[in-house]
Write a protein that holds these residues in place. Structure first.
Motif, PDB file in Angstrom:
ATOM      1  N   LEU A 194       0.814  -1.232   0.000  1.00  0.00           N
ATOM      2  CA  LEU A 194       0.000   0.000   0.000  1.00  0.00           C
ATOM      3  C   LEU A 194       0.847   1.282   0.000  1.00  0.00           C
ATOM      4  CD1 LEU A 194      -2.845  -0.931   2.528  1.00  0.00           C
ATOM      5  CD2 LEU A 194      -2.873  -1.108   0.036  1.00  0.00           C
ATOM      6  N   ARG A 195       2.127   1.160   0.311  1.00  0.00           N
ATOM      7  CA  ARG A 195       2.992   2.348   0.314  1.00  0.00           C
ATOM      8  C   ARG A 195       3.856   2.425  -0.936  1.00  0.00           C
ATOM      9  NH1 ARG A 195       0.893   5.733   3.242  1.00  0.00           N
ATOM     10  NH2 ARG A 195       2.846   6.862   3.339  1.00  0.00           N
ATOM     11  N   ASP A 196       3.900   1.339  -1.728  1.00  0.00           N
ATOM     12  CA  ASP A 196       4.725   1.322  -2.934  1.00  0.00           C
ATOM     13  C   ASP A 196       4.129   0.302  -3.907  1.00  0.00           C
ATOM     14  OD1 ASP A 196       6.545   0.895  -4.935  1.00  0.00           O
ATOM     15  OD2 ASP A 196       8.306   0.763  -3.637  1.00  0.00           O
ATOM     16  N   GLY A 197       3.414   0.831  -4.881  1.00  0.00           N
ATOM     17  CA  GLY A 197       2.663  -0.023  -5.809  1.00  0.00           C
ATOM     18  C   GLY A 197       3.520  -0.853  -6.745  1.00  0.00           C
ATOM     19  N   THR A 198       4.840  -0.749  -6.625  1.00  0.00           N
ATOM     20  CA  THR A 198       5.693  -1.585  -7.469  1.00  0.00           C
ATOM     21  C   THR A 198       6.192  -2.806  -6.706  1.00  0.00           C
ATOM     22  OG1 THR A 198       7.747  -0.455  -6.863  1.00  0.00           O
ATOM     23  CG2 THR A 198       6.515   0.466  -8.727  1.00  0.00           C
ATOM     24  N   LYS A 199       5.844  -2.888  -5.402  1.00  0.00           N
ATOM     25  CA  LYS A 199       6.311  -4.036  -4.599  1.00  0.00           C
ATOM     26  C   LYS A 199       5.124  -4.853  -4.137  1.00  0.00           C
ATOM     27  CE  LYS A 199      10.391  -2.037  -2.394  1.00  0.00           C
ATOM     28  NZ  LYS A 199      10.493  -1.035  -1.312  1.00  0.00           N
ATOM     29  N   LYS A 200       5.343  -6.165  -4.019  1.00  0.00           N
ATOM     30  CA  LYS A 200       4.280  -7.070  -3.583  1.00  0.00           C
ATOM     31  C   LYS A 200       3.965  -6.848  -2.107  1.00  0.00           C
ATOM     32  CE  LYS A 200       5.171 -11.293  -2.480  1.00  0.00           C
ATOM     33  NZ  LYS A 200       5.335 -12.728  -2.213  1.00  0.00           N
ATOM     34  N   MET A 209       2.071  -0.438   7.888  1.00  0.00           N
ATOM     35  CA  MET A 209       1.156   0.375   7.081  1.00  0.00           C
ATOM     36  C   MET A 209       1.098  -0.084   5.622  1.00  0.00           C
ATOM     37  SD  MET A 209      -0.420   2.458   8.965  1.00  0.00           S
ATOM     38  CE  MET A 209      -1.124   3.697   7.859  1.00  0.00           C
ATOM     39  N   GLU A 210       2.099  -0.872   5.200  1.00  0.00           N
ATOM     40  CA  GLU A 210       2.122  -1.268   3.783  1.00  0.00           C
ATOM     41  C   GLU A 210       1.269  -2.502   3.504  1.00  0.00           C
ATOM     42  OE1 GLU A 210       6.480  -1.586   3.701  1.00  0.00           O
ATOM     43  OE2 GLU A 210       6.232  -3.720   3.297  1.00  0.00           O
ATOM     44  N   ARG A 211       0.748  -3.145   4.551  1.00  0.00           N
ATOM     45  CA  ARG A 211      -0.086  -4.331   4.312  1.00  0.00           C
ATOM     46  C   ARG A 211      -1.335  -4.291   5.178  1.00  0.00           C
ATOM     47  NH1 ARG A 211       4.546  -6.173   6.723  1.00  0.00           N
ATOM     48  NH2 ARG A 211       4.342  -6.135   8.991  1.00  0.00           N
ATOM     49  N   LYS A 226      -6.935   4.650   3.930  1.00  0.00           N
ATOM     50  CA  LYS A 226      -6.967   6.107   3.770  1.00  0.00           C
ATOM     51  C   LYS A 226      -5.567   6.664   3.565  1.00  0.00           C
ATOM     52  CE  LYS A 226     -11.467   6.727   5.710  1.00  0.00           C
ATOM     53  NZ  LYS A 226     -12.158   6.591   6.980  1.00  0.00           N
ATOM     54  N   LYS A 227      -4.569   6.035   4.205  1.00  0.00           N
ATOM     55  CA  LYS A 227      -3.180   6.514   4.055  1.00  0.00           C
ATOM     56  C   LYS A 227      -2.456   5.847   2.897  1.00  0.00           C
ATOM     57  CE  LYS A 227      -2.529   8.332   8.498  1.00  0.00           C
ATOM     58  NZ  LYS A 227      -1.936   9.272   9.179  1.00  0.00           N
ATOM     59  N   ALA A 228      -3.127   4.963   2.183  1.00  0.00           N
ATOM     60  CA  ALA A 228      -2.447   4.270   1.079  1.00  0.00           C
ATOM     61  C   ALA A 228      -1.929   5.291   0.075  1.00  0.00           C
ATOM     62  CB  ALA A 228      -3.415   3.310   0.396  1.00  0.00           C
ATOM     63  N   LYS A 229      -0.729   5.037  -0.451  1.00  0.00           N
ATOM     64  CA  LYS A 229      -0.137   5.957  -1.429  1.00  0.00           C
ATOM     65  C   LYS A 229      -0.943   5.909  -2.731  1.00  0.00           C
ATOM     66  CE  LYS A 229       3.963   6.683  -4.162  1.00  0.00           C
ATOM     67  NZ  LYS A 229       5.012   5.950  -4.843  1.00  0.00           N
ATOM     68  N   THR A 230      -1.185   7.073  -3.331  1.00  0.00           N
ATOM     69  CA  THR A 230      -1.782   7.125  -4.674  1.00  0.00           C
ATOM     70  C   THR A 230      -1.137   8.290  -5.398  1.00  0.00           C
ATOM     71  OG1 THR A 230      -3.522   8.569  -3.832  1.00  0.00           O
ATOM     72  CG2 THR A 230      -4.108   6.246  -4.133  1.00  0.00           C
ATOM     73  N   ASP A 231      -1.431   8.409  -6.687  1.00  0.00           N
ATOM     74  CA  ASP A 231      -1.060   9.630  -7.389  1.00  0.00           C
ATOM     75  C   ASP A 231      -2.229  10.615  -7.201  1.00  0.00           C
ATOM     76  OD1 ASP A 231      -3.080   8.957  -9.259  1.00  0.00           O
ATOM     77  OD2 ASP A 231      -1.673   7.649 -10.290  1.00  0.00           O
ATOM     78  N   PRO A 232      -2.037  11.892  -7.544  1.00  0.00           N
ATOM     79  CA  PRO A 232      -3.112  12.853  -7.249  1.00  0.00           C
ATOM     80  C   PRO A 232      -4.315  12.763  -8.200  1.00  0.00           C
ATOM     81  CG  PRO A 232      -1.140  13.978  -8.071  1.00  0.00           C
ATOM     82  CD  PRO A 232      -0.801  12.539  -7.987  1.00  0.00           C
ATOM     83  N   ALA A 233      -4.169  12.144  -9.379  1.00  0.00           N
ATOM     84  CA  ALA A 233      -5.270  12.147 -10.359  1.00  0.00           C
ATOM     85  C   ALA A 233      -6.446  11.310  -9.856  1.00  0.00           C
ATOM     86  CB  ALA A 233      -4.760  11.592 -11.683  1.00  0.00           C
ATOM     87  N   PRO A 234      -7.669  11.680 -10.267  1.00  0.00           N
ATOM     88  CA  PRO A 234      -8.824  10.858  -9.895  1.00  0.00           C
ATOM     89  C   PRO A 234      -8.814   9.532 -10.658  1.00  0.00           C
ATOM     90  CG  PRO A 234      -9.483  12.618 -11.390  1.00  0.00           C
ATOM     91  CD  PRO A 234      -8.033  12.836 -11.089  1.00  0.00           C
ATOM     92  N   GLY A 241      -6.815   3.395 -18.449  1.00  0.00           N
ATOM     93  CA  GLY A 241      -6.206   4.531 -17.765  1.00  0.00           C
ATOM     94  C   GLY A 241      -5.446   4.139 -16.501  1.00  0.00           C
ATOM     95  N   LEU A 242      -5.531   2.866 -16.090  1.00  0.00           N
ATOM     96  CA  LEU A 242      -4.813   2.428 -14.888  1.00  0.00           C
ATOM     97  C   LEU A 242      -3.437   1.854 -15.216  1.00  0.00           C
ATOM     98  CD1 LEU A 242      -7.715   0.545 -13.036  1.00  0.00           C
ATOM     99  CD2 LEU A 242      -6.692   2.725 -12.332  1.00  0.00           C
ATOM    100  N   ALA A 243      -3.207   1.624 -16.518  1.00  0.00           N
ATOM    101  CA  ALA A 243      -2.030   0.860 -16.931  1.00  0.00           C
ATOM    102  C   ALA A 243      -0.723   1.391 -16.350  1.00  0.00           C
ATOM    103  CB  ALA A 243      -1.950   0.810 -18.454  1.00  0.00           C
ATOM    104  N   THR A 244      -0.562   2.707 -16.306  1.00  0.00           N
ATOM    105  CA  THR A 244       0.711   3.265 -15.848  1.00  0.00           C
ATOM    106  C   THR A 244       0.594   3.837 -14.433  1.00  0.00           C
ATOM    107  OG1 THR A 244       0.069   5.320 -16.895  1.00  0.00           O
ATOM    108  CG2 THR A 244       1.512   3.853 -18.169  1.00  0.00           C
ATOM    109  N   ARG A 245      -0.457   3.404 -13.711  1.00  0.00           N
ATOM    110  CA  ARG A 245      -0.682   3.955 -12.363  1.00  0.00           C
ATOM    111  C   ARG A 245      -0.776   2.798 -11.365  1.00  0.00           C
ATOM    112  NH1 ARG A 245      -5.825   7.700 -12.885  1.00  0.00           N
ATOM    113  NH2 ARG A 245      -5.232   8.134 -10.722  1.00  0.00           N
ATOM    114  N   PRO A 246       0.378   2.240 -10.950  1.00  0.00           N
ATOM    115  CA  PRO A 246       0.374   1.008 -10.154  1.00  0.00           C
ATOM    116  C   PRO A 246      -0.445   1.088  -8.865  1.00  0.00           C
ATOM    117  CG  PRO A 246       2.575   2.003 -10.191  1.00  0.00           C
ATOM    118  CD  PRO A 246       1.745   2.722 -11.218  1.00  0.00           C
ATOM    119  N   GLU A 247      -0.352   2.226  -8.152  1.00  0.00           N
ATOM    120  CA  GLU A 247      -1.071   2.318  -6.866  1.00  0.00           C
ATOM    121  C   GLU A 247      -2.580   2.360  -7.096  1.00  0.00           C
ATOM    122  OE1 GLU A 247       1.687   4.349  -7.397  1.00  0.00           O
ATOM    123  OE2 GLU A 247       3.078   3.517  -5.888  1.00  0.00           O
ATOM    124  N   ALA A 248      -2.996   3.155  -8.090  1.00  0.00           N
ATOM    125  CA  ALA A 248      -4.432   3.258  -8.386  1.00  0.00           C
ATOM    126  C   ALA A 248      -4.950   1.906  -8.862  1.00  0.00           C
ATOM    127  CB  ALA A 248      -4.657   4.334  -9.448  1.00  0.00           C
TER     128      ALA A 248
END
Ligand code: AMP
Ligand code: TRP
Length: 338
Positions: A194-200, A209-211, A226-234, A241-248
């Motif tokens: 949840l803190r880094d969408g490139t890691k399992k 907090m990451e799991r 609520k604290k999970a990392k995301t990018d700012p876009a909706p 549109g999710l392809a390049t947005r790992p956290e979303a």
């Protein structure tokens, strides 16, 4: 004997090496429960795999019970599936040794999980950690399992299992072992941190907090999402549109898996939604799905003797399938039994 003459049989396992995570639940347990009743299903708490890294002996039995409690609380029914812990069926270790003599060092050297886990410390890790995939092949083939549901990270190990079965069959001019299929399906075969969408998401990451742990309470689950990392876009209007947005993408996939639907359907329900809308909805959904399971786990853990009884009975049933397969393997290899 051809591949199709093997009775369909499912085998999978989870290590008791720390608390169960949402990754274990969505990527494994929930899918295991979904296969129950359709084919013969055998599910294992793989304690011999856990000790490939140090485990405190005072904790290991309890962690084994906790994984069993997770399986049961999520809906695994010991009258429909065989549920047991690996070390109670000695055939795993015995067949594992034979497969150590079939698998090649070059194959082991390609295992990405070993490289990740050993890192720069490869000289100091246990020999067991290196041989681990061959024990996993033994787990599967000791029951002539034809299907193995796992998360994406285990794909390479199931492929190695197929290589071991094929080499054994070839070397001993037999078709004794099936060529097992990995089953990697659904929206959550790789739940991310949840803190880094490139890691399992894993049991052993540094920060809690990451799991999401299967034993987290409602407040903790809500806080972590609520604290999970995301990018700012909706959220986008379509899944592309999710392809390049790992956290979303991860949060949408978690939502889809919890709700038994697809990422497409989730996006259709929340097109263009902001995180202020989507995260609380995800937290509510996760709490609704996970709280009954964590309550049931806590209830089961209050009666360890009952869990031990279930695992003991499951071990007997597992042994009944394993013993003739192991006996025949010894015969094929030419090991004398008198
Ligand atoms: P382990 O906890 O490593 O023994 O994994 C047990 C099962 O859970 C395996 O089938 C894994 O592939 C699956 N699993 C573990 N973590 C995740 C994750 N983050 N996403 C999806 N599946 C997972
Ligand atoms: N290696 C698997 C993991 O780390 C656990 C495992 C052990 C397993 N034996 C297995 C999974 C047999 C499927 C089948 O997640």
């Amino acid at each position: 004997m051809t591949e199709s003459t093997f009775t369909p049989r499912v085998f999978s396992g989870i290590k008791p090496s720390g608390g169960l995570t949402l990754g274990n639940y969505l990527g494994a347990i929930k899918r295991f429960v979904g296969m129950q009743g359709k084919v013969e299903t055998i599910y294992c708490v793989v304690d011999l795999h856990a000790i490939t890294v140090w485990q405190d002996p005072a904790q290991l039995a309890n962690m084994t019970r906790e994984v069993a409690a997770g399986y049961l609380a999520a809906g695994l029914d010991p009258t429909q599936s065989i549920l047991f812990n690996q070390s109670q069926v000695s055939g795993h270790a015995e067949l594992g040794w034979i497969f150590n003599c079939v698998a090649r060092v070059g194959w082991m050297n390609r295992m990405t999980q070993f490289k990740d886990k050993a890192g720069s410390n490869a000289e100091k890790v246990s020999l067991g950690l290196y041989a681990y995939p061959s024990l996993m092949a033994a787990d599967i083939l000791l029951y002539h399992a034809t299907q193995v549901p796992v998360g994406e990270d285990q794909k390479q190990h199931v492929e190695l299992t197929r290589d071991i079965a094929a080499k054994f069959n070839h070397d001993f001019k037999t078709d004794f072992f099936p060529i097992t299929e990995p089953v990697i399906d659904g929206p959550a075969t790789r739940v991310m941190n949840l803190r880094d969408g490139t890691k399992k998401m894993s049991k052993s990451g540094e920060s809690d907090m990451e799991r999401i742990n299967m034993t987290d309470d409602a407040t903790t689950i809500a806080k972590k999402f609520k604290k999970a990392k995301t990018d700012p876009a909706p959220l986008p209007e379509t899944v592309e549109g999710l392809a390049t947005r790992p956290e979303a993408r991860n949060l949408v996939e978690i939502y889809a898996a919890l709700e038994d639907t697809t990422p497409e359907a989730v996006i259709a329900q929340y097109p263009g939604a902001g995180w202020g809308t989507f995260k609380p909805a995800l937290a509510d959904l996760a709490v609704a799905k996970l709280a009954p399971i964590s309550d049931e786990m806590a209830r089961l853990m209050n009666d360890p003797a009952e869990i031990d009884r279930i695992l003991g009975k499951g071990s007997e049933k597992a042994r009944a399938i394993a013993e003739p397969i192991l006996k025949k393997t010894y015969e094929i290899v030419g090991l004398l039994r008198s």
